[in-house]
Structure formats: C-alpha cells, structure tokens
Motif scaffolding. Structure first.
Motif, PDB file in Angstrom:
ATOM      1  N   GLY A  12       0.787  -1.235   0.000  1.00 22.34           N
ATOM      2  CA  GLY A  12       0.000   0.000   0.000  1.00 22.34           C
ATOM      3  C   GLY A  12       0.816   1.281   0.000  1.00 22.34           C
ATOM      4  O   GLY A  12       0.303   2.347   0.329  1.00 22.34           O
ATOM      5  N   SER A  13       2.087   1.201  -0.387  1.00 19.97           N
ATOM      6  CA  SER A  13       2.919   2.410  -0.356  1.00 19.97           C
ATOM      7  C   SER A  13       2.687   3.305  -1.579  1.00 19.97           C
ATOM      8  O   SER A  13       3.222   4.412  -1.640  1.00 19.97           O
ATOM      9  N   GLY A  14       1.913   2.809  -2.542  1.00 19.64           N
ATOM     10  CA  GLY A  14       1.575   3.647  -3.702  1.00 19.64           C
ATOM     11  C   GLY A  14       2.270   3.230  -4.992  1.00 19.64           C
ATOM     12  O   GLY A  14       2.298   4.009  -5.962  1.00 19.64           O
ATOM     13  N   LYS A  15       2.812   2.026  -5.035  1.00 20.34           N
ATOM     14  CA  LYS A  15       3.536   1.563  -6.238  1.00 20.34           C
ATOM     15  C   LYS A  15       2.622   1.541  -7.470  1.00 20.34           C
ATOM     16  O   LYS A  15       2.953   2.124  -8.509  1.00 20.34           O
ATOM     17  N   THR A  16       1.494   0.844  -7.337  1.00 26.78           N
ATOM     18  CA  THR A  16       0.625   0.672  -8.502  1.00 26.78           C
ATOM     19  C   THR A  16       0.095   2.016  -9.001  1.00 26.78           C
ATOM     20  O   THR A  16       0.096   2.296 -10.204  1.00 26.78           O
ATOM     21  N   THR A  17      -0.324   2.855  -8.069  1.00 26.76           N
ATOM     22  CA  THR A  17      -0.883   4.155  -8.460  1.00 26.76           C
ATOM     23  C   THR A  17       0.177   5.011  -9.162  1.00 26.76           C
ATOM     24  O   THR A  17      -0.079   5.576 -10.233  1.00 26.76           O
ATOM     25  N   ASP A  38       2.141  -7.102 -10.082  1.00 26.96           N
ATOM     26  CA  ASP A  38       1.504  -7.100  -8.759  1.00 26.96           C
ATOM     27  C   ASP A  38       0.537  -8.284  -8.762  1.00 26.96           C
ATOM     28  O   ASP A  38      -0.324  -8.372  -9.649  1.00 26.96           O
ATOM     29  N   ARG A  40      -2.046  -9.023  -7.324  1.00 28.21           N
ATOM     30  CA  ARG A  40      -3.497  -8.733  -7.334  1.00 28.21           C
ATOM     31  C   ARG A  40      -3.960  -8.260  -8.718  1.00 28.21           C
ATOM     32  O   ARG A  40      -5.131  -8.059  -8.958  1.00 28.21           O
ATOM     33  N   ASN A 174       0.383  13.575  -4.482  1.00 26.45           N
ATOM     34  CA  ASN A 174      -0.535  13.958  -3.415  1.00 26.45           C
ATOM     35  C   ASN A 174      -1.666  12.943  -3.258  1.00 26.45           C
ATOM     36  O   ASN A 174      -1.944  12.174  -4.175  1.00 26.45           O
ATOM     37  N   ARG A 176      -5.087  12.189  -3.579  1.00 21.03           N
ATOM     38  CA  ARG A 176      -6.170  12.807  -4.357  1.00 21.03           C
ATOM     39  C   ARG A 176      -7.192  11.771  -4.784  1.00 21.03           C
ATOM     40  O   ARG A 176      -6.834  10.683  -5.224  1.00 21.03           O
TER      41      ARG A 176
HETATM   42  N1  LIG Z   1      -1.927   9.412  -4.377  1.00 16.28           N
HETATM   43  C1  LIG Z   1      -2.999   8.737  -3.973  1.00 16.28           C
HETATM   44  N2  LIG Z   1      -4.169   9.368  -3.746  1.00 16.28           N
HETATM   45  C2  LIG Z   1      -5.252   8.686  -3.309  1.00 16.28           C
HETATM   46  N3  LIG Z   1      -5.278   7.362  -3.059  1.00 16.28           N
HETATM   47  C3  LIG Z   1      -4.141   6.687  -3.284  1.00 16.28           C
HETATM   48  C4  LIG Z   1      -2.948   7.326  -3.759  1.00 16.28           C
HETATM   49  N4  LIG Z   1      -1.973   6.380  -3.882  1.00 16.28           N
HETATM   50  C5  LIG Z   1      -2.524   5.225  -3.509  1.00 16.28           C
HETATM   51  N5  LIG Z   1      -3.818   5.383  -3.151  1.00 16.28           N
HETATM   52  C6  LIG Z   1      -4.729   4.334  -2.679  1.00 16.28           C
HETATM   53  O1  LIG Z   1      -4.051   3.587  -1.651  1.00 16.28           O
HETATM   54  C7  LIG Z   1      -4.204   2.189  -1.851  1.00 16.28           C
HETATM   55  C8  LIG Z   1      -2.841   1.525  -2.056  1.00 16.28           C
HETATM   56  O2  LIG Z   1      -2.232   2.100  -3.217  1.00 16.28           O
HETATM   57  P1  LIG Z   1      -1.462   1.224  -4.296  1.00 16.28           P
HETATM   58  O3  LIG Z   1      -2.289   0.057  -4.694  1.00 16.28           O
HETATM   59  O4  LIG Z   1      -1.010   2.158  -5.342  1.00 16.28           O
HETATM   60  O5  LIG Z   1      -0.233   0.734  -3.414  1.00 16.28           O
HETATM   61  P2  LIG Z   1       0.773  -0.479  -3.704  1.00 16.28           P
HETATM   62  O6  LIG Z   1       2.074  -0.090  -3.129  1.00 16.28           O
HETATM   63  O7  LIG Z   1       0.750  -0.823  -5.144  1.00 16.28           O
HETATM   64  O8  LIG Z   1       0.111  -1.674  -2.864  1.00 16.28           O
HETATM   65  P3  LIG Z   1       0.523  -3.248  -2.900  1.00 16.28           P
HETATM   66  O9  LIG Z   1       1.798  -3.358  -2.098  1.00 16.28           O
HETATM   67  O10 LIG Z   1      -0.634  -3.924  -2.241  1.00 16.28           O
HETATM   68  O11 LIG Z   1       0.728  -3.627  -4.334  1.00 16.28           O
HETATM   69  C9  LIG Z   1      -5.139   2.023  -3.055  1.00 16.28           C
HETATM   70  O12 LIG Z   1      -6.449   1.891  -2.565  1.00 16.28           O
HETATM   71  C10 LIG Z   1      -4.990   3.350  -3.813  1.00 16.28           C
HETATM   72  O13 LIG Z   1      -6.163   3.679  -4.533  1.00 16.28           O
END
Ligand SMILES: Nc1ncnc2c1ncn2[C@@H]1O[C@H](COP(=O)(O)OP(=O)(O)OP(=O)(O)O)[C@@H](O)[C@H]1O
Ligand SMILES: [Mg+2]
Length: 228
Positions: A12-17, A38, A40, A174, A176
């Motif tokens: 959930g650190s924001g990699k995918t986004t 990923d 998932r 950010n 958002r």
């Molecule tokens: N900049 C952002 N603004 C709003 N919501 C965000 C943002 N970045 C991530 N999120 C939300 O936080 C959650 C985790 O983000 P994300 O899937 O990008 O993380 P991840 O590092 O890919 O997670 P994982 O380790 O499970 O693959 C998701 O629900 C995503 O929609």
C-alpha cells in the motif's frame, strides 16, 4: 528502452498508483509498456474497465520465470517500460531491479514505509554490486497531504531529503480522489470529468510535473552513463 521499476516491500505504499500515473503520462507521447507484476493484477483489472491510451500496452506478468523475457521484449518494442512490482521482497523483484535503469521507491511519509524503503535501497545496492554497475533509484513520497501535513510526515520527509546518499524526487504524489478513482472508473486522469471527482486540474498538474521530473532524471543518468 529505459526500464523503470516501482518497488517497496511495504504494501500500500503507492507503487501501482504511481506506476499507472507515470505510464499514462508517458503514453500521451511515446509507446509505453506497463508490466503488471503485482499479484493482485490491479493494472490488468484497470485496463479491463476502459482500456488505456493508444500508445500504452499492458502486459500481465506470469511469474518470476517470465519477467526477464517480458522486460526484454517490452524494451525492444517501447520507448518506456514500467514495471509495477509486488509488495514483498522476492526473486521476481530482484530480477526486475537488476534490469532497471531507474527504480522508483514510492513511500508514504510514515515510519513503516521508511523502514521498508531503506530495505529496498539495500536490495538495490546488492543488485548493483552483483551487476557491477550502479542502478539509479529515487524515493517518491506518495499520498502526501497538500495542506496541513502532520509533524511526523514533515519530519520523515525532511530526514530523507537531508540525506545526500538517498535521492528523492522533488515531485510528490498527493493524496487525491482523482488518483484512487482511476481504479474504479478506468481510463486516465485526462478522461475524468468534473462530475467524477474534485480538483482534476490539480491532479493533472501533479501527474505532469512528476512525469517530467522522471524523464529528466532518466536523461541525466543516460548522459552520465555515456560519459563514463
Ligand atoms: N496518491 C494517492 N491518492 C489517493 N489514493 C491513493 C494514492 N496512492 C494510492 N492510493 C490508494 O491507496 C491504496 C494503495 O495504493 P497502491 O495500490 O497504489 O499501493 P501499492 O504499493 O501498489 O500496494 P501493494 O503493495 O498492495 O501492491 C489504493 O487503494 C490506492 O487507490
Ligand atoms: Mg500494487
């Protein structure tokens, strides 16, 4: 061509986004492949909703045995290759890091993300030694608050930014609505309508500034490599 991986063993650190935002920005102008590694499969699911930009190709990774071939093939076909990695340290992550021209380490301004980011940096340094070449990396602060950052968040970001040996992107992603909505609505931030989410203009500006900085870093590191 350049391979950019997104790695942090903290879920959930924001990699995918951040990987998706970068891929969609670059695909406005250049052929871009986004490899979904990923487990998932969020990018694959996102693509099923509405597809993506014409210049974007999404490749769903099979497993650790195929990632090198997938990256190699994408590099031969595309101007940019982006790899969204799983949230655990694994052999697949190591393979992707070892093939990368830049590893982006997304992290929230939180202590657990910071510890995990430091672990990824150690892993990148090990891969660099094994490959006998420096693999550039950069921290990307994600889900940051635009106003009223907490004291902890400010302190963590300041500590990283003050450490000369840890490059950090100036741009932050950010927190958002527009960014989380993409996984629900599909398409890119450029397709969102004002009826979908608030403040699309700021989200577009944020994604654009971030992508421009990544391109600049890639260009500079290519120059440094050529000069060496
Ligand atoms: N900049 C952002 N603004 C709003 N919501 C965000 C943002 N970045 C991530 N999120 C939300 O936080 C959650 C985790 O983000 P994300 O899937 O990008 O993380 P991840 O590092 O890919 O997670 P994982 O380790 O499970 O693959 C998701 O629900 C995503 O929609
Ligand atoms: Mg993910």
């Amino acid at each position: 061509m350049p391979v950019i991986s997104f790695a942090n063993s903290k879920g959930g650190s924001g990699k995918t986004t951040s990987a998706l935002l970068l891929a969609c920005e670059l695909a406005q102008y250049k052929d871009t492949t986004l490899i979904d590694a990923d487990p998932r499969r969020p990018i694959t699911e996102w693509y099923k909703i509405k597809g993506g930009p014409d210049r974007l190709k999404v490749v769903t990774n099979s497993d650790e045995n195929t990632i090198l071939d997938e990256i190699e093939q994408a590099s031969a076909e595309s101007s940019f290759v982006i790899v969204d990695l799983e949230g655990v340290a694994s052999r697949l992550t190591s393979y992707a890091i070892s093939m990368s021209d830049l590893v982006i380490i997304p992290m929230k301004e939180q202590q657990q993300d910071a510890w995990a980011a430091m672990d990824v940096i150690k892993q990148i340094k090990m891969e660099s030694r094994a490959r006998r070449t420096m693999i550039p990396f950069s921290i990307l602060f994600t889900q940051t608050r635009v106003v009223a950052k907490s004291r902890t968040a400010r302190h963590i970001a300041e500590q990283f930014r003050a450490t000369k040996t840890i490059p950090c992107l100036q741009a932050e992603i950010n927190d958002r609505d527009a960014f989380s909505a993409l996984f629900n609505i599909g398409g890119t931030i450029h397709d969102l309508k004002t009826s979908d989410v608030n403040n699309i203009t700021a989200a577009k500006e944020n994604a654009n500034v971030y992508a421009e900085e990544v391109v600049r870093i890639l260009r500079e590191s290519k120059k440094t490599k050529e000069a060496a």
